[in-house]
Motif scaffolding. Structure first.
Motif, PDB file in Angstrom:
ATOM      1  N   PRO A  41      53.847  -9.729  52.033  1.00 48.20           N
ATOM      2  CA  PRO A  41      54.808 -10.837  52.132  1.00 48.20           C
ATOM      3  C   PRO A  41      55.548 -11.183  50.856  1.00 48.20           C
ATOM      4  N   TYR A  42      55.019 -10.815  49.695  1.00 47.25           N
ATOM      5  CA  TYR A  42      55.704 -11.157  48.459  1.00 47.25           C
ATOM      6  C   TYR A  42      57.026 -10.408  48.304  1.00 47.25           C
ATOM      7  N   TYR A  43      57.165  -9.247  48.937  1.00 49.40           N
ATOM      8  CA  TYR A  43      58.429  -8.499  48.814  1.00 49.40           C
ATOM      9  C   TYR A  43      59.597  -9.250  49.462  1.00 49.40           C
ATOM     10  N   PRO A  44      59.478  -9.673  50.736  1.00 54.77           N
ATOM     11  CA  PRO A  44      60.596 -10.457  51.288  1.00 54.77           C
ATOM     12  C   PRO A  44      60.779 -11.783  50.559  1.00 54.77           C
ATOM     13  N   GLY A  45      59.678 -12.388  50.067  1.00 52.83           N
ATOM     14  CA  GLY A  45      59.813 -13.625  49.305  1.00 52.83           C
ATOM     15  C   GLY A  45      60.627 -13.420  48.045  1.00 52.83           C
ATOM     16  N   LYS A  46      60.353 -12.353  47.319  1.00 56.49           N
ATOM     17  CA  LYS A  46      61.124 -12.053  46.109  1.00 56.49           C
ATOM     18  C   LYS A  46      62.572 -11.722  46.452  1.00 56.49           C
ATOM     19  N   THR A  47      62.775 -10.982  47.546  1.00 57.01           N
ATOM     20  CA  THR A  47      64.132 -10.623  47.953  1.00 57.01           C
ATOM     21  C   THR A  47      64.978 -11.871  48.161  1.00 57.01           C
ATOM     22  N   THR A  48      64.445 -12.811  48.918  1.00 58.35           N
ATOM     23  CA  THR A  48      65.179 -14.045  49.206  1.00 58.35           C
ATOM     24  C   THR A  48      65.405 -14.854  47.939  1.00 58.35           C
ATOM     25  N   MET A  49      64.379 -14.938  47.103  1.00 58.23           N
ATOM     26  CA  MET A  49      64.491 -15.697  45.855  1.00 58.23           C
ATOM     27  C   MET A  49      65.580 -15.131  44.959  1.00 58.23           C
ATOM     28  N   LEU A  50      65.759 -13.809  44.988  1.00 60.90           N
ATOM     29  CA  LEU A  50      66.744 -13.138  44.141  1.00 60.90           C
ATOM     30  C   LEU A  50      68.140 -13.104  44.769  1.00 60.90           C
ATOM     31  N   GLY A  51      68.269 -13.688  45.949  1.00 65.17           N
ATOM     32  CA  GLY A  51      69.576 -13.732  46.595  1.00 65.17           C
ATOM     33  C   GLY A  51      69.899 -12.513  47.421  1.00 65.17           C
ATOM     34  N   GLY A  52      68.906 -11.661  47.672  1.00 66.91           N
ATOM     35  CA  GLY A  52      69.110 -10.490  48.506  1.00 66.91           C
ATOM     36  C   GLY A  52      68.828 -10.787  49.969  1.00 66.91           C
ATOM     37  N   VAL A  64      62.081   1.471  44.875  1.00 66.94           N
ATOM     38  CA  VAL A  64      61.060   0.754  44.114  1.00 66.94           C
ATOM     39  C   VAL A  64      59.709   1.140  44.699  1.00 66.94           C
ATOM     40  N   SER A  65      58.929   1.879  43.930  1.00 69.34           N
ATOM     41  CA  SER A  65      57.640   2.386  44.403  1.00 69.34           C
ATOM     42  C   SER A  65      56.511   1.624  43.724  1.00 69.34           C
ATOM     43  N   ASP A  66      55.867   0.741  44.476  1.00 70.04           N
ATOM     44  CA  ASP A  66      54.742  -0.060  43.981  1.00 70.04           C
ATOM     45  C   ASP A  66      53.465   0.759  44.185  1.00 70.04           C
ATOM     46  N   GLU A  67      52.843   1.164  43.077  1.00 65.00           N
ATOM     47  CA  GLU A  67      51.705   2.082  43.130  1.00 65.00           C
ATOM     48  C   GLU A  67      50.441   1.455  42.558  1.00 65.00           C
ATOM     49  N   VAL A  68      50.303   0.130  42.731  1.00 61.38           N
ATOM     50  CA  VAL A  68      49.205  -0.592  42.094  1.00 61.38           C
ATOM     51  C   VAL A  68      47.830  -0.188  42.629  1.00 61.38           C
ATOM     52  N   TYR A  69      47.775   0.419  43.826  1.00 60.15           N
ATOM     53  CA  TYR A  69      46.493   0.848  44.393  1.00 60.15           C
ATOM     54  C   TYR A  69      46.252   2.344  44.201  1.00 60.15           C
ATOM     55  N   VAL A 121      61.992  -0.606  49.133  1.00 59.87           N
ATOM     56  CA  VAL A 121      60.727  -0.967  48.489  1.00 59.87           C
ATOM     57  C   VAL A 121      59.564  -0.424  49.317  1.00 59.87           C
ATOM     58  N   VAL A 122      58.723   0.367  48.675  1.00 59.26           N
ATOM     59  CA  VAL A 122      57.552   0.924  49.354  1.00 59.26           C
ATOM     60  C   VAL A 122      56.308   0.695  48.512  1.00 59.26           C
ATOM     61  N   ASN A 123      55.174   0.695  49.183  1.00 61.85           N
ATOM     62  CA  ASN A 123      53.878   0.457  48.538  1.00 61.85           C
ATOM     63  C   ASN A 123      52.889   1.490  49.078  1.00 61.85           C
ATOM     64  N   GLY A 171      75.124  -3.717  46.560  1.00 64.73           N
ATOM     65  CA  GLY A 171      74.770  -4.202  47.885  1.00 64.73           C
ATOM     66  C   GLY A 171      73.764  -5.331  47.768  1.00 64.73           C
ATOM     67  N   GLU A 172      73.498  -6.007  48.891  1.00 67.91           N
ATOM     68  CA  GLU A 172      72.592  -7.153  48.895  1.00 67.91           C
ATOM     69  C   GLU A 172      71.359  -6.922  49.740  1.00 67.91           C
ATOM     70  N   GLU A 173      71.276  -5.772  50.393  1.00 69.14           N
ATOM     71  CA  GLU A 173      70.174  -5.525  51.319  1.00 69.14           C
ATOM     72  C   GLU A 173      69.007  -4.836  50.608  1.00 69.14           C
ATOM     73  N   ILE A 174      67.800  -5.327  50.880  1.00 68.83           N
ATOM     74  CA  ILE A 174      66.577  -4.673  50.427  1.00 68.83           C
ATOM     75  C   ILE A 174      65.840  -4.179  51.667  1.00 68.83           C
ATOM     76  N   LEU A 175      65.678  -2.864  51.785  1.00 66.92           N
ATOM     77  CA  LEU A 175      64.939  -2.307  52.917  1.00 66.92           C
ATOM     78  C   LEU A 175      63.444  -2.385  52.639  1.00 66.92           C
ATOM     79  N   LEU A 176      62.710  -2.993  53.565  1.00 64.70           N
ATOM     80  CA  LEU A 176      61.271  -3.169  53.474  1.00 64.70           C
ATOM     81  C   LEU A 176      60.604  -2.566  54.697  1.00 64.70           C
ATOM     82  N   THR A 177      59.319  -2.334  54.598  1.00 67.39           N
ATOM     83  CA  THR A 177      58.584  -1.826  55.754  1.00 67.39           C
ATOM     84  C   THR A 177      58.103  -2.985  56.620  1.00 67.39           C
ATOM     85  N   ASP A 178      57.803  -2.690  57.860  1.00 70.61           N
ATOM     86  CA  ASP A 178      57.156  -3.634  58.766  1.00 70.61           C
ATOM     87  C   ASP A 178      55.948  -2.912  59.370  1.00 70.61           C
TER      88      ASP A 178
END
Length: 366
Positions: A113-124, A186-191, A154-156, A102-109
């Motif tokens: 902002p880097y998540y949608p930026g990466k999604t678009t850059m990767l063609g998603g 994709v679980s971003d746990e940097v904090y 993608v969650v953080n 699939g091509e969709e990346i589900l993000l939170t609102d």
């Protein structure tokens, strides 16, 4: 492929050019010292033999990967050391998309902002699921939004920008949703070291071939400039991630990896608790001032960001610039994090001038 330059750079550039003193509350650069052992590690490295200054193994120093694997309860072959958590997220999202599920990346609102930026850059294609007023994500809303075209969720947590911390039940349900749609969580746990509520739960605690966990040491060790992060992949996904990592970056900093490993071995847990206490005090001071000014605000359960809303002063780029010019405080416009927080502003509490900034905001907007 078109994608936007992150708004952070515009705001920081404007603040740097301001003709007045400005309290920087834009970027998440910790203002406290890194662990003493990390500094010592860098000093040691300067005296090593010449071969220590050449390419490290692309996937990372074996000793560091083994230490991370032991701490996280995974196989060392699942761990890839990356150029910060940013590259770890890039590799994870790329790996999810290149499976052709699939091509969709589900993000939170709101969303970092880097998540949608990466999604678009990767063609998603980014799609969004709104969080509740506290920043928590309802798995039922994710389940409703997910489809056969969903490549990743993608969650953080702890979250930037809301400060929400997702409990174990939420993470477990998100993994289940990913499995049901053959997607990747994709679980971003940097904090993860900045959990004030005691509610944080890592996705690594859930056995699944449908989750990738990313993390790094930039925030926890106050070393955003060293760029040492990592990703933990399922066995069947790690090989292609290694290949992309090698083609994009070859490897990440060898001295940084060496110093991080020494810090992991020799840093007392009190180091992390002192920094959490520092931030608790800043959260108290900042939110008390916001309340006195009549602002609505979020009180973070984790990370080190506060979102605030002032009557008649929405979180636009123009108003952010106005605060820089007139109040001497630089925050981030809420509009940069998605539609649901466009009336809000986000402030990073990684400055010793938190109380001064709050007083300036109250004086100008209160």
């Amino acid at each position: 492929m078109e994608y936007e330059t992150p708004l952070f750079f515009r705001v920081m550039a404007y603040a740097n050019e301001a003709d007045r003193d400005v309290v920087d509350m834009v970027s998440g650069n910790p203002d406290w010292d890194p662990p003493a052992a990390l500094r010592e590690g860098l000093r040691e490295y300067a005296d090593l033999e010449p071969d220590a200054f050449q390419y490290p193994p692309s996937v990372g120093l074996r000793a560091l990967r083994e230490e991370i694997a032991a701490r996280r309860g995974v196989d060392v072959e699942q761990v890839v050391i990356t150029n910060g958590a940013g590259e770890a997220n890039y590799l994870a999202m790329a790996r999810a998309l290149e499976r052709d599920r699939g091509e969709e990346i589900l993000l939170t609102d709101p969303v970092y902002p880097y998540y949608p930026g990466k999604t678009t850059m990767l063609g998603g294609r980014p799609a969004y699921v709104a969080t509740d007023e506290t920043g928590r994500l309802d798995p039922a809303a994710v389940r409703e939004a997910a489809s056969e075209d969903t490549a990743a969720i993608v969650v953080n947590s702890p979250n930037n920008p809301t400060g929400a911390v997702y409990p174990e039940k939420t993470i477990r349900e998100l993994v289940t949703i990913a499995e049901a749609h053959d997607a990747i969580l994709v679980s971003d746990e940097v904090y993860d070291h900045f959990d004030y509520a005691g509610a944080f739960s890592s996705a690594l605690g859930i056995e699944s071939n449908h989750r990738i966990v990313t993390n790094g040491f930039s925030k926890s060790m106050a070393i955003t400039g060293l760029r040492v992060g990592y990703a933990v992949f399922p066995h069947h996904l790690v090989e292609n991630a290694r290949g992309r990592h090698m083609l994009v970056n070859v490897a990440t900093t060898r001295p940084g990896q060496y110093a991080v490993l020494k810090a992991l071995h020799e840093t007392d847990p009190d180091y992390y608790e002192r920094n959490r206490e520092r931030l608790r005090e800043r959260i108290d001071a900042f939110t008390e001032a916001l309340e006195a000014a009549g602002a609505e605000y979020t009180r973070p359960e984790g990370s080190f960001y506060v979102m605030a809303r002032f009557d008649g002063f929405p979180g636009t780029v123009e108003n952010t610039f106005e605060l820089i010019d007139e109040a001497g405080v630089a925050g981030m416009p809420g509009s940069g994090f998605g539609d649901s927080r466009e009336d809000w502003l986000r402030f990073a509490l990684v400055t010793p001038r938190v109380e001064e900034a709050a007083d300036r905001l109250a004086g100008y907007l209160g």
